[in-house]
Each structure stands twice: as structure tokens, then as C-alpha cells.
Motif scaffolding. Structure first.
Motif, short mmCIF file in Angstrom:
data_model
loop_
_atom_site.label_atom_id
_atom_site.label_comp_id
_atom_site.label_asym_id
_atom_site.label_seq_id
_atom_site.Cartn_x
_atom_site.Cartn_y
_atom_site.Cartn_z
N VAL A 279 0.84 -1.20 0.00
CA VAL A 279 0.00 0.00 0.00
C VAL A 279 0.88 1.26 0.00
N ALA A 280 1.91 1.26 0.84
CA ALA A 280 2.80 2.43 0.91
C ALA A 280 3.51 2.64 -0.42
N ALA A 281 4.00 1.55 -1.01
CA ALA A 281 4.73 1.64 -2.27
C ALA A 281 3.80 2.14 -3.38
N ALA A 282 2.58 1.61 -3.43
CA ALA A 282 1.65 2.01 -4.49
C ALA A 282 1.26 3.47 -4.33
N SER A 283 1.06 3.89 -3.08
CA SER A 283 0.69 5.29 -2.84
C SER A 283 1.79 6.22 -3.33
N MET A 284 3.04 5.87 -3.01
CA MET A 284 4.17 6.72 -3.43
C MET A 284 4.38 6.63 -4.93
N VAL B 72 10.06 5.18 -3.77
CA VAL B 72 9.00 4.17 -3.62
C VAL B 72 9.49 3.04 -2.70
N HIS B 73 10.75 2.65 -2.88
CA HIS B 73 11.34 1.63 -2.02
C HIS B 73 11.36 2.09 -0.57
#
Lengths: 214, 128
Positions: free
Chosen positions: B99-104, B114-115
């Protein structure tokens, strides 16, 4: 069969075939060990992986490339953590051998060490974590010690196989620090690590092939 | 845009995590699931992971988010095979990291950002 002084491509292929036979024969035992502390699939996964390795053995390639091809098949077909670990071991060993047509005792020792380093790079396990490293690390050390004492390939391989078997036995009282077994904490004590057990089988296969008993 | 690949032991787990991550990526983030073994059962398939990475990569790089065990080892191995320049494994919990990666990623951020967002998911505690 008689003992071999160096490994050619056919010997290496025979090693993989013999390892596949020993894994197949012990599939149920490995799976039972894994059911005690792991997810209960080690025997069947590794059996599938080594069968694929045998099927992928190239017809006309030097020993190193033969191991790389076997490793690639193991990675692709095994399905569990042992796939990347055994696959890396075989591939790193194969890379260490380069394109040499014949592998003497010293060269194979270098490959065995490279296999251990590959497994540790990937899985981050150290000795005492109750993993295949607890069989492979003493095997590499025993192989090198035998080589230093002037043993031939068969003697070195036998030393490695014996050390791996002892290393696997020594995992029984250990508490696991890697993999599913590590979630069990102290309850992982009292069972042999299946990966260490299967590592012993693969090195036993090597000792049989170079010792002329496989 | 940086792509995201979800590596999980179960096909439905990977697809479910990807579904949630895509929703959080407001329809922009490219999230590809690589779940289960080749035969559809539980496990990990490096062939499925390679295919998912190829599908997720438009040249800006790919962040891998893995569940555990063979998923993590397979991800590490794939990165070693591809020299690791354009593909990074996040040290992150599966759903939160995805979720965090997709949001970024949906903001157009680069691979490093993103990482980092995926790894920062560990900081989002649930009981304190």
C-alpha cells in the motif's frame, strides 16, 4: 564403478542423478522431519526439484555448466525455500568451476566453498541456526581439511559427506533461528533440520559417485 | 512509473494485496501479483515472479514486496540474477508495504523513494 580422481561432465551428471535417487528414496522421511517443525513439504519439493534437475542435465556441457543447468531447474521447479537455496548452491558451485572439462579435488573444494557462501549470502543463516548451513559448512571445512592432509577426491568427498551427516545430527538439539521452525522457539528443539538432512544426502551422493560405490 | 510486484505464497493472497494496493494507488500504480506455485498451489515460482516483474517494469524500476520464506529468497535471487540495478526488494510487511509503495509510486516518485516508502511501512504501528 571405480573411484575417480577428477570429475568430468558425466561424473557431475551422475552425481545429480544419484542425489535425485537418494532424495526420492528419503522423500517421506524428509517430509516427516519437515512436518515436525516446518511446513511439511521439504521431501516432496526437493524430490520435484531434483527430478527437474536430472531432466535438465545438458548432453554436452562442461561440469560447471552442468551444475548451473541443474541449479536453474531446481530453482524453477522446487517451489519452497529449498529451491532458491539449493539452486543457488548448485549455480555458485557451477560458476566456480568455470568451463574446465575436468575438476580435480582442489577445484571441487573451491566450488563447495562457493556453494556454502551462496547459500549464506541468500539465506543469511549462520552455523547454529538449525538450517542446511549446519551440514554444508562443516562439510566444506572437512573437505578442505582432508585436501590439506593430501586426501584424493574420494577421500575429500567422504570427509565432506561424513561431516554433513554429523552436522545434520547436531541440528537436533538446536533451536531454530530461520524459517518457519523459528516461530516455534524452544519447541523446535529435538528435531533434525530437514534441510541439513537433505544436504547430507546430496553430499553422500557425491561420495558414492567419486568413491565408485554409486 | 515505478512498478510494484507482490510475491506471496498464495495466488489469492498476492492478488488480494495487489487489489488493495492498486486502490490506494488511486488507479495509477502498476501492481502485479506473483502468488503461489506454477501449478496454482501454495509456494513460490521464480517464473511467475519474473513474468510479473517484466509486466510491472516500464523502465522506471520495480519494487518487490514479499511475504516470507521462499518468497523472500526468490526475490533476492531474482535481484542477484538481474544485477539489481532496476529491481529492489523492500524490507516491509506485505500489505502495508504494498500500500505504501503504491501510494508513493502513484505520485510519480522514483525507485528510491518508492522503495523507502515501502520500508517505512514498518513505522506505522497498530497498538501505539
Amino acid at each position: 564403478m571405480t573411484a575417480v580422481e577428477s570429475l568430468n561432465a558425466a561424473d557431475v551428471a551422475n552425481w545429480i542423478r544419484r542425489a535425485a535417487e537418494l532424495v526420492a528414496a528419503d522423500t517421506e522421511r524428509l517430509t516427516r522431519l519437515d512436518a515436525a517443525i516446518g511446513d511439511g513439504d521439504h521431501g516432496h519439493n526437493l524430490d520435484r526439484g531434483f527430478r527437474a534437475a536430472v531432466a535438465a542435465l545438458p548432453d554436452d556441457a562442461p561440469p560447471g555448466r552442468t551444475l548451473i543447468a541443474a541449479g536453474r531447474a531446481v530453482v524453477s521447479k522446487t517451489g519452497g525455500a529449498s529451491g532458491p537455496l539449493y539452486g543457488t548452491a548448485l549455480r555458485r558451485a557451477g560458476k566456480a568451476l568455470g568451463d574446465a572439462a575436468d575438476v580435480d579435488a582442489a577445484a571441487f573444494g573451491t566450488a563447495l566453498r562457493a556453494a556454502l557462501e551462496g547459500v549464506q549470502d541468500l539465506g543469511k543463516a549462520v552455523e547454529g541456526d538449525k538450517t542446511m548451513v549446519d551440514a554444508l559448512a562443516p562439510a566444506a571445512a572437512a573437505y578442505e581439511a582432508a585436501l590439506g592432509d593430501g586426501a584424493d577426491l574420494a577421500g575429500c568427498a567422504r570427509a565432506a559427506a561424513d561431516a554433513a551427516a554429523r552436522g545434520a545430527e547436531a541440528t537436533i538439539p538446536m533451536q531454530a533461528r530461520k524459517g518457519r521452525a523459528s516461530y516455534l522457539g524452544p519447541r523446535s528443539v529435538g528435531h533434525m533440520d530437514p534441510g541439513a538432512c537433505s544436504t547430507g544426502l546430496v553430499l553422500r551422493a557425491l561420495a558414492e559417485i567419486v568413491g565408485g560405490t554409486g | 512509473m515505478v512498478g510494484i510486484v507482490i510475491i506471496a505464497h498464495s495466488r489469492t493472497l498476492a492478488e488480494g494485496a495487489a487489489e488493495v494496493a492498486r486502490a490506494m494507488g488511486v488507479g495509477k500504480a502498476v501492481v502485479e501479483p506473483a502468488g503461489g506455485a506454477l501449478d496454482g498451489g501454495l509456494g513460490t515460482s521464480i517464473d511467475l515472479v519474473e513474468a510479473a516483474v517484466a509486466a510491472a517494469d516500464d523502465g522506471d524500476g520495480v519494487v518487490l514486496v514479499a511475504d516470507l520464506g521462499s518468497s523472500v529468497l526468490t526475490a533476492r535471487m531474482l535481484i542477484e540474477d538481474t544485477d539489481g540495478e532496476n529491481v529492489l526488494l523492500a524490507d516491509a510487511p506485505l500489505v502495508e508495504g504494498a500500500v505504501a509503495a503504491a501510494s508513493m509510486a502513484a505520485t510519480g516518485a522514483d525507485l528510491t523513494a518508492v522503495h523507502a516508502a515501502a520500508e517505512a511501512a514498518y513505522d506505522h504501528r497498530k497498538t501505539r
